[in-house]
Design a protein around this motif. Structure first.
Motif, mmCIF file in Angstrom:
data_model
loop_
_atom_site.group_PDB
_atom_site.id
_atom_site.type_symbol
_atom_site.label_atom_id
_atom_site.label_comp_id
_atom_site.label_asym_id
_atom_site.label_seq_id
_atom_site.Cartn_x
_atom_site.Cartn_y
_atom_site.Cartn_z
ATOM 1 N N TRP A 120 -12.525 9.259 -5.267
ATOM 2 C CA TRP A 120 -12.580 7.863 -5.676
ATOM 3 C C TRP A 120 -13.954 7.273 -5.430
ATOM 4 N N GLY A 121 -14.322 6.363 -6.312
ATOM 5 C CA GLY A 121 -15.519 5.583 -6.091
ATOM 6 C C GLY A 121 -15.238 4.412 -5.170
ATOM 7 N N GLN A 122 -16.258 3.610 -4.936
ATOM 8 C CA GLN A 122 -16.137 2.522 -3.967
ATOM 9 C C GLN A 122 -15.559 1.253 -4.578
ATOM 10 N N GLY A 123 -15.502 1.182 -5.880
ATOM 11 C CA GLY A 123 -14.950 0.014 -6.558
ATOM 12 C C GLY A 123 -16.014 -0.996 -6.935
ATOM 13 N N THR A 124 -15.738 -1.728 -8.004
ATOM 14 C CA THR A 124 -16.637 -2.787 -8.445
ATOM 15 C C THR A 124 -15.787 -3.964 -8.920
ATOM 16 N N GLN A 125 -16.185 -5.168 -8.534
ATOM 17 C CA GLN A 125 -15.404 -6.372 -8.847
ATOM 18 C C GLN A 125 -15.697 -6.843 -10.260
ATOM 19 N N VAL A 126 -14.631 -7.116 -10.985
ATOM 20 C CA VAL A 126 -14.726 -7.759 -12.293
ATOM 21 C C VAL A 126 -13.950 -9.061 -12.218
ATOM 22 N N THR A 127 -14.619 -10.160 -12.514
ATOM 23 C CA THR A 127 -13.988 -11.472 -12.499
ATOM 24 C C THR A 127 -14.164 -12.113 -13.862
ATOM 25 N N VAL A 128 -13.036 -12.514 -14.457
ATOM 26 C CA VAL A 128 -13.057 -13.150 -15.770
ATOM 27 C C VAL A 128 -12.597 -14.588 -15.606
ATOM 28 N N SER A 129 -13.474 -15.511 -15.915
ATOM 29 C CA SER A 129 -13.145 -16.930 -15.766
ATOM 30 C C SER A 129 -12.572 -17.474 -17.066
#
Length: 130
Positions: A120-129
């Motif tokens: 697994w990778g470390q993750g990345t945040q995606v935020t959709v407003s």
């Protein structure tokens, strides 16, 4: 050992686009698959897309079908997730994962199996407003 590094997350308005990248290293011979997962606050982690290395076959969850596209650039050892027409409900931490166990990569849709993902990778945040 296989290592995965994600990049490309961020904040975007609804209807916008983002492209995530997952760069892999450490693979030895044999087939593999890369899957994209996401986990929203209070929800379980879900597999949303997958691509097999051997034949390029893909799988998409219904929630992203037609909006997201998974692709690969073998020369760069990178798998991309192009995300278009983003919705607020796409907000989550996105992870890429790699699988080499034959049982789990017989078909790309196996990404939905709960135990899928050796690495697994470390993750990345995606935020959709909205």
């Amino acid at each position: 050992e296989v290592q995965l590094v994600e990049s490309g997350g961020g904040l975007v308005q609804a209807g916008g686009s983002l492209r995530l990248a997952c760069t892999a290293s450490g693979f030895t011979s044999g087939d593999s698959a890369i899957g994209w997962f996401r986990q929203a606050p209070g929800k379980e982690c879900e597999g949303i897309a997958c691509i097999k290395n051997s034949d390029g076959s893909t799988y998409y969850d219904d929630s992203v079908q037609g909006r997201f596209t998974i692709s690969r650039d073998n020369a760069k050892a990178t798998v991309y997730l192009q995300m278009n027409s983003l919705k607020p409900e796409d907000t989550a931490v996105y992870y890429c994962a790699a699988e080499t166990r034959p049982l789990f990569i017989v078909q790309a849709f196996m990404v939905v199996v709960g135990t899928w993902g050796e690495y697994w990778g470390q993750g990345t945040q995606v935020t959709v407003s909205s």
